[in-house]
Design a protein around this motif. Structure first.
Motif, mmCIF file in Angstrom:
data_model
loop_
_atom_site.group_PDB
_atom_site.id
_atom_site.type_symbol
_atom_site.label_atom_id
_atom_site.label_comp_id
_atom_site.label_asym_id
_atom_site.label_seq_id
_atom_site.Cartn_x
_atom_site.Cartn_y
_atom_site.Cartn_z
ATOM 1 N N GLN A 88 0.757 -1.673 -0.245
ATOM 2 C CA GLN A 88 0.106 -0.210 0.133
ATOM 3 C C GLN A 88 0.903 1.336 0.310
ATOM 4 O O GLN A 88 2.166 0.881 0.532
ATOM 5 C CB GLN A 88 -0.878 -0.218 1.206
ATOM 6 N N ILE A 89 0.196 2.559 -0.550
ATOM 7 C CA ILE A 89 1.226 3.938 -0.262
ATOM 8 C C ILE A 89 0.135 4.307 -0.590
ATOM 9 O O ILE A 89 -0.897 4.547 -0.316
ATOM 10 C CB ILE A 89 1.617 4.149 -1.811
ATOM 11 N N THR A 90 0.940 5.096 0.962
ATOM 12 C CA THR A 90 -0.283 6.541 1.368
ATOM 13 C C THR A 90 -0.773 7.602 1.049
ATOM 14 O O THR A 90 1.059 7.700 1.710
ATOM 15 C CB THR A 90 -0.569 6.004 3.229
ATOM 16 N N ILE A 91 -0.995 9.084 0.896
ATOM 17 C CA ILE A 91 -1.401 10.193 0.242
ATOM 18 C C ILE A 91 -1.686 10.424 1.189
ATOM 19 O O ILE A 91 -2.441 10.086 1.164
ATOM 20 C CB ILE A 91 -1.550 10.177 -1.525
ATOM 21 N N LEU A 92 -0.637 11.734 1.700
ATOM 22 C CA LEU A 92 -1.231 13.131 2.445
ATOM 23 C C LEU A 92 -0.851 14.155 1.547
ATOM 24 O O LEU A 92 -0.073 14.810 1.393
ATOM 25 C CB LEU A 92 -0.332 12.842 3.837
ATOM 26 N N SER A 93 -2.587 15.152 1.741
ATOM 27 C CA SER A 93 -2.390 16.117 0.476
ATOM 28 C C SER A 93 -3.392 16.415 1.353
ATOM 29 O O SER A 93 -3.836 16.656 2.832
ATOM 30 C CB SER A 93 -2.845 15.383 -0.955
ATOM 31 N N ASN A 94 -4.101 17.633 0.714
ATOM 32 C CA ASN A 94 -4.911 18.922 1.248
ATOM 33 C C ASN A 94 -6.290 19.667 0.131
ATOM 34 O O ASN A 94 -7.147 19.723 0.645
ATOM 35 C CB ASN A 94 -4.108 20.494 0.826
ATOM 36 N N ALA A 95 -6.189 17.978 -0.196
ATOM 37 C CA ALA A 95 -8.199 17.084 -0.494
ATOM 38 C C ALA A 95 -8.650 16.839 0.607
ATOM 39 O O ALA A 95 -8.433 16.960 2.025
ATOM 40 C CB ALA A 95 -7.337 16.148 -0.832
ATOM 41 N N LYS A 96 -9.616 17.514 0.171
ATOM 42 C CA LYS A 96 -11.101 16.969 1.071
ATOM 43 C C LYS A 96 -11.317 15.807 1.935
ATOM 44 O O LYS A 96 -11.302 15.834 3.550
ATOM 45 C CB LYS A 96 -12.346 16.555 0.280
ATOM 46 N N MET A 97 -10.283 14.011 0.746
ATOM 47 C CA MET A 97 -10.266 13.143 1.952
ATOM 48 C C MET A 97 -8.348 13.036 1.959
ATOM 49 O O MET A 97 -8.145 12.848 1.030
ATOM 50 C CB MET A 97 -10.559 12.131 1.368
ATOM 51 N N SER A 98 -8.198 13.836 3.015
ATOM 52 C CA SER A 98 -6.878 13.960 2.740
ATOM 53 C C SER A 98 -5.647 12.879 3.091
ATOM 54 O O SER A 98 -4.351 12.672 2.978
ATOM 55 C CB SER A 98 -6.230 14.766 4.564
ATOM 56 N N ARG A 99 -6.327 11.707 3.387
ATOM 57 C CA ARG A 99 -5.221 10.580 3.164
ATOM 58 C C ARG A 99 -6.110 9.329 2.257
ATOM 59 O O ARG A 99 -6.933 9.101 1.367
ATOM 60 C CB ARG A 99 -5.659 9.785 4.312
ATOM 61 N N LYS A 100 -4.732 9.045 1.418
ATOM 62 C CA LYS A 100 -5.773 8.575 -0.291
ATOM 63 C C LYS A 100 -4.909 7.053 -0.024
ATOM 64 O O LYS A 100 -3.684 7.604 -0.102
ATOM 65 C CB LYS A 100 -5.614 8.701 -1.136
ATOM 66 N N LEU A 101 -5.833 6.154 -0.461
ATOM 67 C CA LEU A 101 -4.926 4.376 -0.543
ATOM 68 C C LEU A 101 -4.558 4.185 -2.198
ATOM 69 O O LEU A 101 -5.768 4.057 -2.769
ATOM 70 C CB LEU A 101 -5.194 3.721 0.021
ATOM 71 N N LEU A 102 -3.139 4.025 -2.381
ATOM 72 C CA LEU A 102 -2.798 4.001 -2.942
ATOM 73 C C LEU A 102 -2.691 1.698 -3.064
ATOM 74 O O LEU A 102 -1.861 2.066 -2.366
ATOM 75 C CB LEU A 102 -1.707 4.110 -4.368
ATOM 76 N N LYS A 103 -2.390 0.872 -4.497
ATOM 77 C CA LYS A 103 -2.127 -0.183 -4.447
ATOM 78 C C LYS A 103 -1.510 -0.778 -5.264
ATOM 79 O O LYS A 103 -1.588 -0.517 -6.508
ATOM 80 C CB LYS A 103 -2.852 -1.192 -3.652
ATOM 81 N N ILE A 104 -0.217 -1.651 -5.140
ATOM 82 C CA ILE A 104 0.485 -2.476 -5.731
ATOM 83 C C ILE A 104 0.534 -3.750 -5.626
ATOM 84 O O ILE A 104 0.476 -4.895 -3.778
ATOM 85 C CB ILE A 104 1.525 -1.856 -6.792
ATOM 86 N N ARG A 105 0.639 -4.520 -6.743
ATOM 87 C CA ARG A 105 1.061 -6.257 -6.165
ATOM 88 C C ARG A 105 1.224 -6.638 -7.946
ATOM 89 O O ARG A 105 1.299 -6.740 -9.100
ATOM 90 C CB ARG A 105 -1.240 -6.960 -5.563
#
Length: 134
Positions: free
Chosen positions: A98-115
């Motif tokens: 998992q890759i966790t992105i922290l930003s200034n977006a409405k949902m400040s935390r976003k998860l991306l996945k690789i496999r």
């Protein structure tokens, strides 16, 4: 009166800071079966669909075998951005990270996945024949 004005300014600033959104073309990347030592770099492409600049503050991976690279500049409304992810393909076997992105977006935390699955390189025909002849 000054307190009310300050409170009002803080409210508008916090509201505008949270009016950013981004949409990814893919939130998960499947490497499939890849050979040991092959290129482990992939790219997540996203678009800022908000009405203010999107700032990626930080990106974290679930282990040291995955190295994400964040955009250094804000992504303006309507623009595309990229997050590069490199997986260490010298590690044989299956992986799911998992890759966790922290930003200034409405949902400040976003998860991306690789496999995917890293396998040993198959022997070349020449190597196979040499082994069989010995």
């Amino acid at each position: 009166m000054k307190a009310f004005g300050t409170l009002l300014a803080v409210f508008f600033i916090s509201f505008s800071m949270n009016s950013q959104e981004f949409k990814f073309e893919k939130e998960s990347i499947n490497y499939g079966k890849i050979n040991k030592g092959s290129n482990g770099e992939r790219v997540f492409v996203f678009t800022n669909i908000g009405d203010a600049p999107l700032i990626i503050k930080n990106i974290q991976s679930s282990c040291g075998c995955t190295v994400p690279e964040k955009p250094e500049k804000p992504i303006m409304p309507g623009e595309k951005g990229e997050i590069k992810v490199s997986y260490n393909t010298s590690i044989i076997g299956g992986f799911s990270k998992q890759i966790t992105i922290l930003s200034n977006a409405k949902m400040s935390r976003k998860l991306l996945k690789i496999r995917g699955y890293v396998e040993k390189k198959a022997l070349l025909e020449k190597e196979k024949s040499m082994l069989l002849n010995n």
